[in-house]
Design an enzyme around this catalytic site. Sequence first.
Site, PDB file in Angstrom:
ATOM      1  N   ARG A  45       0.863  -1.373   0.063  1.00 22.30           N
ATOM      2  CA  ARG A  45       0.053   0.094  -0.032  1.00 22.30           C
ATOM      3  C   ARG A  45       1.088   1.286   0.042  1.00 22.30           C
ATOM      4  O   ARG A  45       0.704   2.288   0.527  1.00 22.30           O
ATOM      5  CB  ARG A  45      -1.126   0.076   1.122  1.00 22.30           C
ATOM      6  CG  ARG A  45      -2.090  -1.138   1.253  1.00 22.30           C
ATOM      7  CD  ARG A  45      -2.832  -1.158   0.046  1.00 22.30           C
ATOM      8  NE  ARG A  45      -3.432  -2.495  -0.101  1.00 22.30           N
ATOM      9  CZ  ARG A  45      -2.770  -3.492  -0.755  1.00 22.30           C
ATOM     10  NH1 ARG A  45      -1.626  -3.347  -1.453  1.00 22.30           N
ATOM     11  NH2 ARG A  45      -3.300  -4.575  -0.628  1.00 22.30           N
ATOM     12  N   SER A 103     -10.339   0.279   4.015  1.00 17.98           N
ATOM     13  CA  SER A 103      -9.516   0.114   5.358  1.00 17.98           C
ATOM     14  C   SER A 103      -8.912   1.330   5.886  1.00 17.98           C
ATOM     15  O   SER A 103      -8.083   1.803   5.070  1.00 17.98           O
ATOM     16  CB  SER A 103      -8.306  -0.958   5.170  1.00 17.98           C
ATOM     17  OG  SER A 103      -9.108  -2.385   4.908  1.00 17.98           O
ATOM     18  N   GLU A 160      -4.306   4.304   6.436  1.00 19.97           N
ATOM     19  CA  GLU A 160      -4.071   4.098   4.829  1.00 19.97           C
ATOM     20  C   GLU A 160      -4.376   5.029   4.040  1.00 19.97           C
ATOM     21  O   GLU A 160      -3.695   5.440   2.958  1.00 19.97           O
ATOM     22  CB  GLU A 160      -4.870   2.904   4.537  1.00 19.97           C
ATOM     23  CG  GLU A 160      -4.465   2.461   3.203  1.00 19.97           C
ATOM     24  CD  GLU A 160      -5.116   1.150   2.815  1.00 19.97           C
ATOM     25  OE1 GLU A 160      -4.801   0.125   3.572  1.00 19.97           O
ATOM     26  OE2 GLU A 160      -5.991   0.975   1.662  1.00 19.97           O
TER      27      GLU A 160
HETATM   28  C1  LIG Z   1     -15.308   0.817   0.082  1.00 19.54           C
HETATM   29  C2  LIG Z   1     -13.982   0.938  -0.277  1.00 19.54           C
HETATM   30  C3  LIG Z   1     -13.005  -0.097  -0.479  1.00 19.54           C
HETATM   31  C4  LIG Z   1     -11.664  -0.114  -0.844  1.00 19.54           C
HETATM   32  N1  LIG Z   1     -10.884  -1.112  -1.276  1.00 19.54           N
HETATM   33  C5  LIG Z   1      -9.588  -1.263  -1.413  1.00 19.54           C
HETATM   34  C6  LIG Z   1      -8.936  -2.443  -1.752  1.00 19.54           C
HETATM   35  O1  LIG Z   1      -9.274  -3.387  -1.622  1.00 19.54           O
HETATM   36  N2  LIG Z   1      -7.758  -2.147  -1.799  1.00 19.54           N
HETATM   37  C7  LIG Z   1      -6.989  -1.068  -1.939  1.00 19.54           C
HETATM   38  O2  LIG Z   1      -5.604  -1.112  -2.173  1.00 19.54           O
HETATM   39  N3  LIG Z   1      -7.701   0.062  -1.818  1.00 19.54           N
HETATM   40  C8  LIG Z   1      -9.160   0.082  -1.527  1.00 19.54           C
HETATM   41  N4  LIG Z   1      -9.587   1.246  -1.255  1.00 19.54           N
HETATM   42  C9  LIG Z   1      -8.749   2.582  -1.494  1.00 19.54           C
HETATM   43  C10 LIG Z   1      -8.856   3.067  -2.559  1.00 19.54           C
HETATM   44  O3  LIG Z   1     -10.237   2.672  -3.480  1.00 19.54           O
HETATM   45  C11 LIG Z   1      -7.725   3.119  -3.594  1.00 19.54           C
HETATM   46  O4  LIG Z   1      -6.671   3.540  -2.734  1.00 19.54           O
HETATM   47  C12 LIG Z   1      -8.027   4.002  -4.862  1.00 19.54           C
HETATM   48  O5  LIG Z   1      -6.735   3.599  -5.841  1.00 19.54           O
HETATM   49  C13 LIG Z   1      -7.985   5.474  -4.809  1.00 19.54           C
HETATM   50  O6  LIG Z   1      -8.273   5.718  -5.897  1.00 19.54           O
HETATM   51  P1  LIG Z   1      -8.932   7.386  -6.007  1.00 19.54           P
HETATM   52  O7  LIG Z   1      -9.026   7.625  -7.590  1.00 19.54           O
HETATM   53  O8  LIG Z   1     -10.224   7.399  -5.313  1.00 19.54           O
HETATM   54  O9  LIG Z   1      -7.916   8.201  -5.310  1.00 19.54           O
HETATM   55  P2  LIG Z   1      -8.154   9.570  -4.617  1.00 19.54           P
HETATM   56  O10 LIG Z   1      -8.822   9.327  -3.096  1.00 19.54           O
HETATM   57  O11 LIG Z   1      -8.784  10.726  -5.352  1.00 19.54           O
HETATM   58  O12 LIG Z   1      -6.563  10.167  -4.182  1.00 19.54           O
HETATM   59  C14 LIG Z   1      -5.727   9.298  -3.511  1.00 19.54           C
HETATM   60  C15 LIG Z   1      -4.449   9.939  -3.463  1.00 19.54           C
HETATM   61  O13 LIG Z   1      -3.743   9.809  -4.507  1.00 19.54           O
HETATM   62  C16 LIG Z   1      -3.376  10.862  -5.266  1.00 19.54           C
HETATM   63  N5  LIG Z   1      -3.983  10.759  -6.765  1.00 19.54           N
HETATM   64  C17 LIG Z   1      -5.223  10.440  -7.360  1.00 19.54           C
HETATM   65  N6  LIG Z   1      -4.850  10.485  -8.563  1.00 19.54           N
HETATM   66  C18 LIG Z   1      -3.335  10.564  -8.847  1.00 19.54           C
HETATM   67  C19 LIG Z   1      -2.665  10.763 -10.110  1.00 19.54           C
HETATM   68  N7  LIG Z   1      -3.174  10.357 -11.241  1.00 19.54           N
HETATM   69  N8  LIG Z   1      -1.378  10.649  -9.870  1.00 19.54           N
HETATM   70  C20 LIG Z   1      -0.930  10.859  -8.851  1.00 19.54           C
HETATM   71  N9  LIG Z   1      -1.428  10.917  -7.713  1.00 19.54           N
HETATM   72  C21 LIG Z   1      -2.866  10.718  -7.715  1.00 19.54           C
HETATM   73  C22 LIG Z   1      -4.440  11.961  -4.606  1.00 19.54           C
HETATM   74  O14 LIG Z   1      -3.682  13.102  -4.694  1.00 19.54           O
HETATM   75  C23 LIG Z   1      -4.413  11.373  -3.145  1.00 19.54           C
HETATM   76  O15 LIG Z   1      -3.058  11.946  -2.474  1.00 19.54           O
HETATM   77  C24 LIG Z   1     -10.943   1.345  -0.940  1.00 19.54           C
HETATM   78  C25 LIG Z   1     -11.640   2.435  -0.764  1.00 19.54           C
HETATM   79  C26 LIG Z   1     -13.238   2.322  -0.449  1.00 19.54           C
HETATM   80  C27 LIG Z   1     -13.806   3.492  -0.321  1.00 19.54           C
END
Ligand SMILES: Cc1cc2nc3c(=O)[nH]c(=O)nc-3n(C[C@H](O)[C@H](O)[C@H](O)COP(=O)(O)OP(=O)(O)OC[C@H]3O[C@@H](n4cnc5c(N)ncnc54)[C@H](O)[C@@H]3O)c2cc1C
Length: 378
Positions: A166, A250, A370
């Site tokens: 992660r 998480s 996380e």
């Molecule tokens: C219900 C639920 C279940 C989940 N299950 C999992 C799981 O099973 N496994 C897991 O690993 N994660 C899980 N997550 C966490 C999350 O979905 C992931 O980390 C996902 O990749 C985040 O993507 P996002 O576009 O929403 O990022 P955001 O929340 O929009 O951004 C997260 C971070 O990444 C940065 N960021 C976003 N886009 C970029 C880019 N293009 N370049 C550089 N930085 C960037 C943002 O600035 C921020 O710092 C879960 C979340 C939820 C709500």
Amino acid sequence: MVEITPIPLSRLTTLQTGAAPDRMVDAATADEIVDALRDVWSRDEEWFVLGGGSNLFAGDEPFGGTVIRILSTGIEHLDSPHSGRHRLRVQAGHNWDDLVAYTVEHGLAGIEAMSGIPGTVGAAPVQNVGAYGQEIQETLVEVELIDESTGEVEVVAASDLGLGFRTSVLKHHHGGAPIRRAVILSVTLDLAEVGDEGRTIGGEQLRRALGIIGDEKVSLARVREQILEIRAAKGMLLNSDDPDTSSAGSFFQNLIVPEVVASQLPPECPRWPVHPDLDAETVIPLESYDGQIPAAQVSRPEVKVSAAWMIENAGISKGFRLPRSRAGISTKHALALTNRGRATAGELAELARFIQARVHSEFGLLLQPEPVLVGVDL
Ligand SMILES: Cc1cc2nc3c(=O)[nH]c(=O)nc-3n(C[C@H](O)[C@H](O)[C@H](O)COP(=O)(O)OP(=O)(O)OC[C@H]3O[C@@H](n4cnc5c(N)ncnc54)[C@H](O)[C@@H]3O)c2cc1C
């Protein structure tokens, strides 16, 4: 790119917290993302990029800078240099689960166990997303990114992203700056062509989750369907009718600790060995090679220990809420902190600190969040 009236982050993040930032810009193509970033860098403003908002814990005070929404989409097919494999280059704002569905439809294996993870493709390498034993680092070839320190677009190999459990060099940990401040524009994956037939499932975690005993081939569609069902039952599949999914997944990470620390925890605490990187190479520069090959370094064995077990065994059960708080632990999953309806970031942070304190006093370990924290301190 287009500057829009700032939208409260509580409407754009799955934890549903955060005020409207000072400025907000929508970027719908890689070129627009580059233009938007060069513009904020030229003005020396605070900034961050927002994907699906599913791994972000935003504070109650307005962010005093620009939030750039990453909205670029698109999938390109590329040849793979390896036979039986196929490459996809995907734009950063593409929905992750739409990509997984697309690969399953096209018989391409490698990310199907990560069905149902919310968010965008560009954010996936940032924390090396993973589920049921599969992680993006297994199929990630390279990313195209723009680096703040140079202002230039470059292609970076997956092996140079510091991908780990992660984490990566791009992730902001605990409100701090990442090792490399850069924004991903596109992601290239190398996937196995397995067609409708599917393949045998090797990973123990996935085999267990799917209830597979023998060596039968399992179709990608079946893997996806079952994973989506399991995730929904755990409140890990976004669903506006299920308040247990108003989370960031998480909230606390399983901890990776030295074996000697893990041995002091009760034996019932689930733990998994962390395998050292056997492929790691030590390069000896020719000028300093004296004919002696140094002894291999003995790495201290490490163990991953269950944060969920520690929370529940520190006396905090699923569904727990502090008195009068609108933040609570999911009724289905001890690791998910949830917004039960208009909870502030302050209320969620108070719950997170309470859990950290209880686990620390019971087991002597400090749980680490996380999600990326913006304007919140734990
Ligand atoms: C219900 C639920 C279940 C989940 N299950 C999992 C799981 O099973 N496994 C897991 O690993 N994660 C899980 N997550 C966490 C999350 O979905 C992931 O980390 C996902 O990749 C985040 O993507 P996002 O576009 O929403 O990022 P955001 O929340 O929009 O951004 C997260 C971070 O990444 C940065 N960021 C976003 N886009 C970029 C880019 N293009 N370049 C550089 N930085 C960037 C943002 O600035 C921020 O710092 C879960 C979340 C939820 C709500």
